[in-house]
Design an enzyme around this catalytic site. Structure first.
Site, PDB file in Angstrom:
ATOM      1  CG  ASP A   8      16.067 -85.454 -12.039  1.00 45.66           C
ATOM      2  OD1 ASP A   8      16.740 -84.538 -12.575  1.00 45.66           O
ATOM      3  OD2 ASP A   8      16.560 -86.243 -11.221  1.00 45.66           O
ATOM      4  CG  HIS A   9      14.074 -82.728  -8.552  1.00 45.08           C
ATOM      5  ND1 HIS A   9      13.539 -83.994  -8.696  1.00 45.08           N
ATOM      6  CD2 HIS A   9      14.994 -82.818  -7.562  1.00 45.08           C
ATOM      7  CE1 HIS A   9      14.104 -84.799  -7.820  1.00 45.08           C
ATOM      8  NE2 HIS A   9      14.997 -84.111  -7.122  1.00 45.08           N
ATOM      9  CB  CYS A  65      18.105 -87.836 -13.845  1.00 49.66           C
ATOM     10  SG  CYS A  65      19.217 -89.231 -14.000  1.00 49.66           S
ATOM     11  CB  SER A  67      23.694 -89.835 -11.741  1.00 47.17           C
ATOM     12  OG  SER A  67      22.612 -90.718 -12.032  1.00 47.17           O
ATOM     13  N   GLY A  68      22.310 -88.892 -14.619  1.00 44.22           N
ATOM     14  CA  GLY A  68      22.104 -89.370 -15.981  1.00 44.22           C
ATOM     15  C   GLY A  68      21.835 -90.864 -16.041  1.00 44.22           C
ATOM     16  CG  HIS A  98      31.658 -96.725 -33.028  1.00 43.85           C
ATOM     17  ND1 HIS A  98      32.772 -97.123 -32.344  1.00 43.85           N
ATOM     18  CD2 HIS A  98      32.114 -95.976 -34.068  1.00 43.85           C
ATOM     19  CE1 HIS A  98      33.862 -96.650 -32.943  1.00 43.85           C
ATOM     20  NE2 HIS A  98      33.472 -95.937 -33.989  1.00 43.85           N
ATOM     21  CG  ASN A  99      27.109 -97.766 -29.772  1.00 46.07           C
ATOM     22  OD1 ASN A  99      27.908 -97.025 -29.211  1.00 46.07           O
ATOM     23  ND2 ASN A  99      27.330 -99.060 -29.904  1.00 46.07           N
ATOM     24  NE  ARG A 109      21.699 -83.536  -7.641  1.00 50.45           N
ATOM     25  CZ  ARG A 109      20.833 -84.388  -7.114  1.00 50.45           C
ATOM     26  NH1 ARG A 109      21.102 -85.679  -7.111  1.00 50.45           N
ATOM     27  NH2 ARG A 109      19.724 -83.950  -6.580  1.00 50.45           N
ATOM     28  NE  ARG A 132      34.669-101.649 -36.731  1.00 56.77           N
ATOM     29  CZ  ARG A 132      35.134-100.440 -37.015  1.00 56.77           C
ATOM     30  NH1 ARG A 132      35.105-100.004 -38.256  1.00 56.77           N
ATOM     31  NH2 ARG A 132      35.634 -99.683 -36.072  1.00 56.77           N
ATOM     32  NE  ARG A 136      31.048-104.946 -34.359  1.00 57.09           N
ATOM     33  CZ  ARG A 136      32.233-104.427 -34.577  1.00 57.09           C
ATOM     34  NH1 ARG A 136      32.450-103.139 -34.382  1.00 57.09           N
ATOM     35  NH2 ARG A 136      33.212-105.192 -34.992  1.00 57.09           N
TER      36      ARG A 136
END
Length: 148
Positions: A8-9, A65, A67-68, A98-99, A109, A132, A136
């Site tokens: 975003d801006h 953005c 804040s993300g 892990h993910n 910001r 493992r 998941r």
């Protein structure tokens, strides 16, 4: 590796800094916007980047953005996306190991440019551990498919 980017801006200047850094590092970058600091509604930009990762046009994605948070929420609406909001290189490493995160969201910001570059390096160089964690991630995919 082909990287999708969108912002975003509020995070425009960070996106430009990271895009330049990636291009100088030899990565192929597709910039889905925005293209200035003029106020925009970010969801449609983030959506395009997330769809590019989900359909295989790009291998990984970096969205931003202020804040993300909003960017990560939008990206995670797309089937096949595992977008982690990360503020530190260590969190990013764990998201990859892990993910098997295929996208990250950065807070324009709240993230210093040097920290963002370290996070991006970790994101692009860290491998998924499997084991493992594979079980998941498969459960996440089954939830996404409505099987669980």
């Amino acid at each position: 590796m082909k990287i999708a980017m969108a912002t975003d801006h509020a995070a425009f200047s960070l996106k430009e800094e990271i895009k330049s850094y990636l291009l100088q590092s030899g990565y192929n970058v597709t910039d889905f916007g925005c293209y200035s600091e003029d106020s925009v509604d970010y969801p449609l930009f983030i959506l395009k980047a997330a769809r590019a990762v989900a359909n295989g046009e790009c291998e990984r994605g970096i969205v931003m953005c202020g804040s993300g948070i909003g960017a990560s929420i939008v990206a995670n609406k797309i089937k096949g996306i595992r977008c982690a909001l990360v503020y530190t290189p260590e969190l990013c490493r764990l998201a990859r190991q892990h993910n098997d995160a295929n996208m990250i969201a950065l807070a324009g910001r709240f993230t210093e440019k040097d920290t963002a570059k370290r996070i991006v390096d970790v994101f692009l160089l860290t491998q998924f551990e499997g084991g493992r964690h594979h079980r998941r991630v498969n459960q996440i995919l089954e939830i996404e498919e409505g099987k669980i």
